[in-house]
Motif scaffolding. Structure first.
Motif, PDB file in Angstrom:
ATOM      1  N   GLN A   6     -22.123  11.705  -0.907  1.00 58.66           N
ATOM      2  CA  GLN A   6     -21.507  12.736  -1.730  1.00 58.66           C
ATOM      3  C   GLN A   6     -21.833  14.115  -1.163  1.00 58.66           C
ATOM      4  O   GLN A   6     -22.547  14.234  -0.162  1.00 58.66           O
ATOM      5  N   THR A  27     -21.085   8.190 -13.436  1.00 63.28           N
ATOM      6  CA  THR A  27     -20.843   8.062 -11.994  1.00 63.28           C
ATOM      7  C   THR A  27     -20.971   6.624 -11.517  1.00 63.28           C
ATOM      8  O   THR A  27     -20.045   6.056 -10.937  1.00 63.28           O
ATOM      9  N   ASP A  47     -25.056   7.542  -1.231  1.00 63.14           N
ATOM     10  CA  ASP A  47     -25.951   8.674  -1.016  1.00 63.14           C
ATOM     11  C   ASP A  47     -26.632   8.597   0.355  1.00 63.14           C
ATOM     12  O   ASP A  47     -26.336   7.683   1.129  1.00 63.14           O
ATOM     13  N   ASN A  73     -26.529   3.542  -5.912  1.00 64.59           N
ATOM     14  CA  ASN A  73     -27.074   4.898  -5.741  1.00 64.59           C
ATOM     15  C   ASN A  73     -28.264   4.881  -4.788  1.00 64.59           C
ATOM     16  O   ASN A  73     -28.591   3.837  -4.209  1.00 64.59           O
ATOM     17  N   VAL A  74     -28.924   6.021  -4.671  1.00 69.01           N
ATOM     18  CA  VAL A  74     -30.027   6.186  -3.705  1.00 69.01           C
ATOM     19  C   VAL A  74     -31.032   5.039  -3.790  1.00 69.01           C
ATOM     20  O   VAL A  74     -31.335   4.378  -2.798  1.00 69.01           O
ATOM     21  N   PHE A  75     -31.535   4.793  -4.990  1.00 68.96           N
ATOM     22  CA  PHE A  75     -32.649   3.857  -5.136  1.00 68.96           C
ATOM     23  C   PHE A  75     -32.199   2.399  -5.054  1.00 68.96           C
ATOM     24  O   PHE A  75     -32.927   1.550  -4.560  1.00 68.96           O
ATOM     25  N   PHE A  78     -30.827  13.625  -4.019  1.00 71.58           N
ATOM     26  CA  PHE A  78     -29.450  14.024  -4.346  1.00 71.58           C
ATOM     27  C   PHE A  78     -29.469  15.318  -5.165  1.00 71.58           C
ATOM     28  O   PHE A  78     -28.783  16.288  -4.845  1.00 71.58           O
ATOM     29  N   TYR A  79     -30.301  15.371  -6.198  1.00 74.58           N
ATOM     30  CA  TYR A  79     -30.351  16.560  -7.058  1.00 74.58           C
ATOM     31  C   TYR A  79     -31.098  17.710  -6.387  1.00 74.58           C
ATOM     32  O   TYR A  79     -30.807  18.880  -6.623  1.00 74.58           O
ATOM     33  N   ILE A  96     -23.930   5.529 -17.396  1.00 76.24           N
ATOM     34  CA  ILE A  96     -23.969   6.667 -16.461  1.00 76.24           C
ATOM     35  C   ILE A  96     -22.576   6.788 -15.850  1.00 76.24           C
ATOM     36  O   ILE A  96     -22.121   5.880 -15.158  1.00 76.24           O
ATOM     37  N   PHE A 113     -34.780   9.166 -14.686  1.00 74.75           N
ATOM     38  CA  PHE A 113     -33.373   9.321 -15.071  1.00 74.75           C
ATOM     39  C   PHE A 113     -33.175   8.710 -16.455  1.00 74.75           C
ATOM     40  O   PHE A 113     -32.796   7.543 -16.577  1.00 74.75           O
ATOM     41  N   ASP A 156     -32.853   2.645 -11.993  1.00 70.94           N
ATOM     42  CA  ASP A 156     -33.130   3.712 -11.039  1.00 70.94           C
ATOM     43  C   ASP A 156     -34.435   3.493 -10.275  1.00 70.94           C
ATOM     44  O   ASP A 156     -35.047   4.449  -9.778  1.00 70.94           O
ATOM     45  N   ASP A 188     -22.057  16.243 -11.313  1.00 67.75           N
ATOM     46  CA  ASP A 188     -22.290  14.840 -10.997  1.00 67.75           C
ATOM     47  C   ASP A 188     -21.876  13.960 -12.180  1.00 67.75           C
ATOM     48  O   ASP A 188     -20.711  13.594 -12.305  1.00 67.75           O
ATOM     49  N   THR A 189     -22.772  13.683 -13.102  1.00 71.95           N
ATOM     50  CA  THR A 189     -22.425  12.868 -14.262  1.00 71.95           C
ATOM     51  C   THR A 189     -21.820  13.751 -15.340  1.00 71.95           C
ATOM     52  O   THR A 189     -21.890  14.976 -15.257  1.00 71.95           O
ATOM     53  N   ARG A 211     -18.358   3.709 -10.030  1.00 73.39           N
ATOM     54  CA  ARG A 211     -18.490   3.060  -8.730  1.00 73.39           C
ATOM     55  C   ARG A 211     -18.375   1.543  -8.870  1.00 73.39           C
ATOM     56  O   ARG A 211     -17.680   0.876  -8.102  1.00 73.39           O
ATOM     57  N   ASP A 255     -35.193  13.392  -7.193  1.00 70.41           N
ATOM     58  CA  ASP A 255     -34.181  12.634  -6.451  1.00 70.41           C
ATOM     59  C   ASP A 255     -33.537  13.532  -5.398  1.00 70.41           C
ATOM     60  O   ASP A 255     -33.000  14.593  -5.732  1.00 70.41           O
TER      61      ASP A 255
HETATM   62  O1  T6T Z   1     -25.905   8.783  -6.847  1.00 73.59           O
HETATM   63  C1  T6T Z   1     -26.521   9.924  -7.322  1.00 73.59           C
HETATM   64  C2  T6T Z   1     -25.771  10.453  -8.510  1.00 73.59           C
HETATM   65  O2  T6T Z   1     -24.431  10.672  -8.158  1.00 73.59           O
HETATM   66  C3  T6T Z   1     -25.808   9.462  -9.647  1.00 73.59           C
HETATM   67  O3  T6T Z   1     -25.182  10.024 -10.770  1.00 73.59           O
HETATM   68  C4  T6T Z   1     -27.220   9.079  -9.984  1.00 73.59           C
HETATM   69  O4  T6T Z   1     -27.892   8.656  -8.830  1.00 73.59           O
HETATM   70  C5  T6T Z   1     -27.946   9.588  -7.759  1.00 73.59           C
HETATM   71  O5  T6T Z   1     -28.608  10.698  -8.184  1.00 73.59           O
HETATM   72  C6  T6T Z   1     -28.740   9.032  -6.625  1.00 73.59           C
HETATM   73  O6  T6T Z   1     -29.970   8.604  -7.018  1.00 73.59           O
END
Ligand code: T6T
Length: 330
Positions: A274, A174, A254, A228-230, A50-51, A172, A77, A202, A125-126, A178, A48
Motif C-alpha cells: 500500500q 480493510t 504490506d 496484513n503485515v503480521f 504501516f502506520y 476490520i 490493534f 494481528d 486506511d480502515t 481483502r 506497526d
Molecule cells: O495492512 C495494514 C492496514 O492496511 C490494515 O488495516 C491493518 O494492518 C496493517 O496495518 C498492517 O499490519
C-alpha cells in the motif's frame, strides 16, 4: 472450511507498551507558533511499520502547512486500546481528527464525540460503517489486493489445488475486503478450493502456529494468503520452519522489513504493498483544506492503488521506495 478466533497479544507487546508511552509525538517538539492549529493522527496500532510510514507522510505535510501533528496510538490493534487514546485526545481539543478505526462499529460512538463537538474527522486506511459523520475516507484498493493475491497463487498452482487465508480478525474494513476480494477471485478457478480461513488477532506468532497446523492438516496445500503485515510474516516463517519453501506459495500484504527479507529469500513470492505515506499526507492536506475554508476540495472518499512486489523485482528501486519505515518522524 474451518474458522478460528481466539484473543491474543502481538509480538510487539512489550515494545508496544513502551511505544504507547513514546507514541505521543507532538510534532516538531519546538514551542508551537501562535495560532498554529493542532491536528491528531490516531493509528490502528502505534508500533506497526504501516502506520509509522503513514505518520512520516503526515508529519512531512503538517510541517509544510504549519500544522502541529499529534501522533498517538495504542499498543495493540483493538478498540479496547484505541478508545482510551481517543478519550484522552478529546481533552486536548484537536482542530481535526485523522484516525484508522480498529473496528468498523465499536469506534462509531467514540468518533461521534468529536463530530458532535464539530471536530472534522477523516478516516485513513480502515473506516467505520457509518460514513455519514465523516468528512472523508482515505484507503487503498483492498478488494483488488485480495484478488491479486488469488491470481498470484492460482498462477503458482497452475489453477488447481487447495489454498488458505490467514486474516487478522473480523470487523476490520480493510482486511475484510481483502479476504472478500480473494474469495471472489478464487471462484474464477473451478479447480481451486479455499479449505480454511484463520484469524491471528494481528499476532505474527499466532499466524506462525496457525500456518504450521494448516500445513500439517493439508499436506497438499498450494498456497496461503496472509492479509496484513503480521499474517504474512508469520506464514512465511512457518513455511520455512516446515521445509515447504518452494512447494507452498505465500502471498503477503504490506512491506515491513521481515516480510521484505522473506520476499527477497523467495519464501514470499508476492507482496501487495500500500501507500501509507501518501494516505497520511493526503489526510493532513484534506484536514488543512477543511480548516482553511477549502472544504469543497475534499472528496468524500479517496482510494489509492497498490504496488505489487515480487521476488524478481524486489531490488528494483522503483519498487523498493514503497517499502515501509520503522521509525516515526519527529
Ligand atoms: O495492512 C495494514 C492496514 O492496511 C490494515 O488495516 C491493518 O494492518 C496493517 O496495518 C498492517 O499490519
Amino acid at each position: 472450511m474451518t474458522r478460528n478466533t481466539q484473543p491474543k497479544m502481538g509480538k510487539w507487546t512489550t515494545a508496544g507498551m513502551a511505544a504507547l508511552v513514546l507514541a505521543t509525538l507532538a510534532g516538531g517538539g519546538a514551542a508551537r507558533a501562535a495560532g498554529e492549529k493542532t491536528i491528531a493522527l490516531v493509528p490502528g496500532v502505534a508500533t506497526d511499520p504501516f502506520y509509522i510510514t503513514m505518520q512520516r507522510g503526515a508529519q512531512e505535510e503538517a510541517k509544510k502547512l504549519g500544522l502541529n501533528l499529534i501522533w498517538q496510538g495504542g499498543s495493540e490493534f483493538s478498540p479496547e486500546t484505541q478508545i482510551p487514546v481517543l478519550q484522552a485526545l478529546f481533552a486536548k481539543h484537536p482542530a481535526a481528527l485523522l484516525i484508522a478505526p480498529t473496528n468498523d462499529t465499536a469506534l462509531i460512538n467514540p468518533i461521534k464525540q468529536f463530530t458532535d463537538a464539530s471536530v472534522p474527522v477523516i478516516t485513513v486506511d480502515t473506516t467505520i460503517s457509518d460514513s455519514s459523520i465523516l468528512r472523508s475516507r482515505i484507503t487503498s484498493d483492498n478488494t483488488q489486493g485480495g484478488a491479486a493475491a488469488a491470481d498470484a497463487i492460482a498462477k503458482f498452482a497452475h489453477d488447481q489445488g487447495e489454498v488458505a487465508v490467514i486474516n487478522v480478525k473480523p470487523g476490520i474494513s480493510t482486511t475484510d475486503a481483502r479476504q472478500k476480494g480473494f474469495i471472489a477471485e478464487m471462484k474464477k478457478y473451478p479447480k481451486m478450493k479455499v479449505v480454511a480461513i484463520e484469524y491471528d488477532d494481528d499476532s505474527p506468532t499466532k499466524a506462525f502456529t496457525e500456518a504450521q497446523l494448516l500445513l500439517l492438516k493439508y499436506p497438499q496445500l498450494k498456497g496461503i494468503f496472509g492479509t496484513n503485515v503480521f499474517s504474512g510474516e508469520g506464514v512465511g516463517k512457518a513455511v520455512v520452519a516446515t521445509g515447504k519453501k518452494g512447494n507452498v506459495d505465500v502471498i503477503g500484504y504490506d512491506a515491513e522489513p521481515d516480510e521484505v527479507k522473506l520476499l527477497k529469500d523467495g519464501v514470499i513470492s508476492t507482496l501487495i504493498i500500500q501507500q501509507p505515506a501518501e494516505e497520511g499526507r493526503l489526510a493532513v492536506e484534506y484536514a488543512n483544506d477543511i480548516l482553511t475554508g477549502k472544504a469543497s476540495l475534499v472528496p468524500q472518499s479517496k482510494q489509492l492503488n497498490n504496488v505489487t512486489a515480487t521476488t524478481q523485482n524486489a531490488n528494483d528501486p522503483a519498487i523498493a521506495k514503497y517499502f515501509y519505515q520503522t521509525q516515526p518522524a519527529s
